[in-house]
Enzyme design. Structure first.
Site, PDB file in Angstrom:
ATOM      1  N   LYS A  66       0.843  -1.194   0.000  1.00  0.00           N
ATOM      2  CA  LYS A  66       0.000   0.000   0.000  1.00  0.00           C
ATOM      3  C   LYS A  66       0.874   1.238   0.000  1.00  0.00           C
ATOM      4  CE  LYS A  66      -4.053   1.952   0.385  1.00  0.00           C
ATOM      5  NZ  LYS A  66      -3.687   2.742  -0.819  1.00  0.00           N
ATOM      6  N   LYS A  90       4.663   2.873   8.556  1.00  0.00           N
ATOM      7  CA  LYS A  90       3.440   3.646   8.834  1.00  0.00           C
ATOM      8  C   LYS A  90       2.208   2.743   8.971  1.00  0.00           C
ATOM      9  CE  LYS A  90       3.294   7.211   6.119  1.00  0.00           C
ATOM     10  NZ  LYS A  90       3.027   8.064   4.939  1.00  0.00           N
ATOM     11  N   LYS A 102       5.441   2.195  -2.749  1.00  0.00           N
ATOM     12  CA  LYS A 102       5.352   3.570  -3.246  1.00  0.00           C
ATOM     13  C   LYS A 102       5.569   3.553  -4.742  1.00  0.00           C
ATOM     14  CE  LYS A 102       4.814   7.738  -1.509  1.00  0.00           C
ATOM     15  NZ  LYS A 102       4.144   8.053  -0.239  1.00  0.00           N
ATOM     16  N   THR A 186      -5.372  13.079   5.739  1.00  0.00           N
ATOM     17  CA  THR A 186      -3.979  13.261   6.190  1.00  0.00           C
ATOM     18  C   THR A 186      -3.891  14.460   7.123  1.00  0.00           C
ATOM     19  OG1 THR A 186      -3.288  12.384   4.058  1.00  0.00           O
ATOM     20  CG2 THR A 186      -1.587  13.415   5.401  1.00  0.00           C
ATOM     21  N   ASN A 216      -2.470  19.850  -0.042  1.00  0.00           N
ATOM     22  CA  ASN A 216      -3.684  19.319   0.564  1.00  0.00           C
ATOM     23  C   ASN A 216      -3.537  19.101   2.064  1.00  0.00           C
ATOM     24  OD1 ASN A 216      -6.245  18.141   0.804  1.00  0.00           O
ATOM     25  ND2 ASN A 216      -5.385  16.113   0.507  1.00  0.00           N
ATOM     26  N   SER A 344      -7.498   5.466   3.465  1.00  0.00           N
ATOM     27  CA  SER A 344      -7.342   4.645   2.252  1.00  0.00           C
ATOM     28  C   SER A 344      -7.768   3.208   2.548  1.00  0.00           C
ATOM     29  CB  SER A 344      -5.884   4.627   1.803  1.00  0.00           C
ATOM     30  OG  SER A 344      -5.619   5.677   0.908  1.00  0.00           O
TER      31      SER A 344
HETATM   32  N1  GLU Z   1       0.661   8.969  -0.055  1.00  0.00           N
HETATM   33  C1  GLU Z   1       0.110   8.898   1.263  1.00  0.00           C
HETATM   34  C2  GLU Z   1       1.194   8.602   2.266  1.00  0.00           C
HETATM   35  O1  GLU Z   1       2.354   8.870   2.051  1.00  0.00           O
HETATM   36  C3  GLU Z   1      -1.082   7.949   1.335  1.00  0.00           C
HETATM   37  C4  GLU Z   1      -0.820   6.534   0.998  1.00  0.00           C
HETATM   38  C5  GLU Z   1      -2.058   5.673   0.867  1.00  0.00           C
HETATM   39  O2  GLU Z   1      -3.136   6.158   1.139  1.00  0.00           O
HETATM   40  O3  GLU Z   1      -1.911   4.508   0.482  1.00  0.00           O
HETATM   41  O4  GLU Z   1       0.928   8.155   3.356  1.00  0.00           O
END
Ligand code: GLU
Length: 406
Positions: A66, A90, A102, A186, A216, A344
């Site tokens: 993810k 995370k 990523k 976020t 955002n 998410s």
């Molecule tokens: N890009 C966001 C982060 O760095 C969200 C990642 C997601 O929702 O999978 O946490």
């Protein structure tokens, strides 16, 4: 030290501190898979351009990979790898059944038309169609990507496999299976963490906050902070910032940014560079832009009592130590900004079960998750007498250790 090596260093230290199985730590120093591809894009003028695209699948021992997709000129394999390692930690800190990944494309999306961005996004889905999927790897937005881009990727993927598959990606538009509350998650999640942290620290009243980054996440955090009466004295974007020691009128600043493309030159106020914003004599610094902002070079000039990392990796390793010596509390990215991936996960769950939750419901669950994670990280930091970043890594490693051993 590069952001990736910073994570590895943190992993090793946290592993030693909490006596985590050595093979688990070794496993987590080695990402599962790197996928690099080339996306051909037909430009508006008729010519063809090629863009480098990446997906790093770091670890899936706790669930499907993810993590977001970033469209930015700075993107390369090294950066994507670092961000994928942070996603792994995370997801485990907030205890969602997801792993870490990523993606990115090395490009400046501001130079592309909408049609070209659509071509690029659909191209991203085509080159990675074999490695993503609801139970394999679930991308999401990140820097300079949004719900529309997620919709294009979802549509392209669904067309290729011949089955409408909203759960392949999160952060979609509401009409296309996105979750209510995802766009604010976020920033709101960071605000929940911030309030929990303030209840533990004795920072006094009339706190002044400087925020680097007006994207955002930074914007939503600011909105909640202003609602609760905090004073935002400085804000910046990629072009630079503005500062007013008596506080900024955020609603007017938003309009100004919309009309002028930057927060700079706001009325009669003083412009301030992104570097100088970091060194302001305020109480709290919110880092909501990109990685590598506080380094060994400027760490000594930071004057605040608390730093909130809403961006991923904004403080590099050597600087962490300097800040700790100066008794500056750092609330780490892997906890602070995890609200995005939490919602998410809620979106993914709703898609799989064909459900629609209300925004209120999403926010209640988000608050619960963030508060629980915050308390675990806070208590772990007391138990091991370590800073919040180290304790967040320990919380994550305890969970990762269980799944990796299995
Ligand atoms: N890009 C966001 C982060 O760095 C969200 C990642 C997601 O929702 O999978 O946490």
């Amino acid at each position: 030290m590069s952001p990736f090596l910073s994570t590895i260093d943190n992993l090793i230290k946290a592993g030693k501190t909490a006596s985590i199985n050595k093979e688990v730590i070794l496993k987590l120093q080695n990402p599962d898979r790197f996928v690099e591809a080339c996306i051909p894009v037909r430009m508006d003028e008729g010519n063809l351009k090629f863009f480098r695209a990446y997906r790093v699948q770091y670890d899936n021992s706790r669930g499907p990979y993810k993590g977001g997709i970033r469209f930015h000129p700075q993107v390369d394999l090294e950066e994507v790898k670092a961000l994928a390692s942070l996603m792994t930690i995370k997801s485990a800190v907030v205890d969602i059944p997801m792993g870490g990944a990523k993606g990115g494309v090395s490009i400046n999306p501001k130079e592309l038309s909408e049609k070209e961005i659509e071509n690029l996004s659909r191209g991203w889905a085509r080159v990675f169609v074999d490695v993503i999927g609801p139970n394999k790897d679930v991308p999401a937005p990140d820097v300079y990507t949004n719900a529309q881009i997620m919709d294009w990727i979802e549509d392209e993927y669904s067309q290729i496999i011949g089955k409408k598959t909203p759960a392949v990606i999160t952060g979609k538009s509401i009409k296309n299976g996105g979750s209510l509350g995802r766009d604010k998650a976020t920033g709101l999640g960071s605000f929940y963490v911030f309030e929990n942290l303030l209840s533990k620290l004795d920072l006094g009243n009339n706190l002044k906050i400087a925020v680097q980054g007006f994207g955002n996440a930074g914007r939503v955090f600011i909105d909640y902070a202003v609602q609760k009466g905090y004073k935002i004295v400085a804000v910046s974007d990629s072009k630079g910032g503005v500062y007013n020691k008596d506080g900024l009128d955020i609603e007017r600043l938003k309009v100004h940014k919309k009309e002028n493309g930057s927060v700079q030159n706001f009325g009669a106020l003083k412009n301030i560079s992104n570097e100088k914003l970091l060194e302001l004599d305020v109480d709290i610094l919110v880092l909501a832009a990109l990685e590598n902002q506080i380094t060994r070079e400027n760490a000594n000039d930071i004057k605040v009592k608390l730093i909130l990392e809403i961006a991923n990796g904004p403080i590099i390793k050597g600087a962490d130590k300097v800040l700790e010596e100066k008794e500056i509390v750092v609330c780490p990215d892997v906890l602070t900004n995890a609200g995005g991936v939490v919602v998410s996960y809620f979106e993914w769950s709703q898609n799989i079960k064909n459900e629609k939750w209300t925004e209120k419901d999403v926010n209640i669950r988000l608050k619960e998750k963030m508060t629980k994670a915050f308390n675990e990280v806070w208590n772990m930091s007391k138990e091991y007498k370590v800073n919040l970043r180290m304790s967040a890594y320990i919380v994550a490693l305890r969970r990762l250790e269980k799944s990796i051993k299995l």
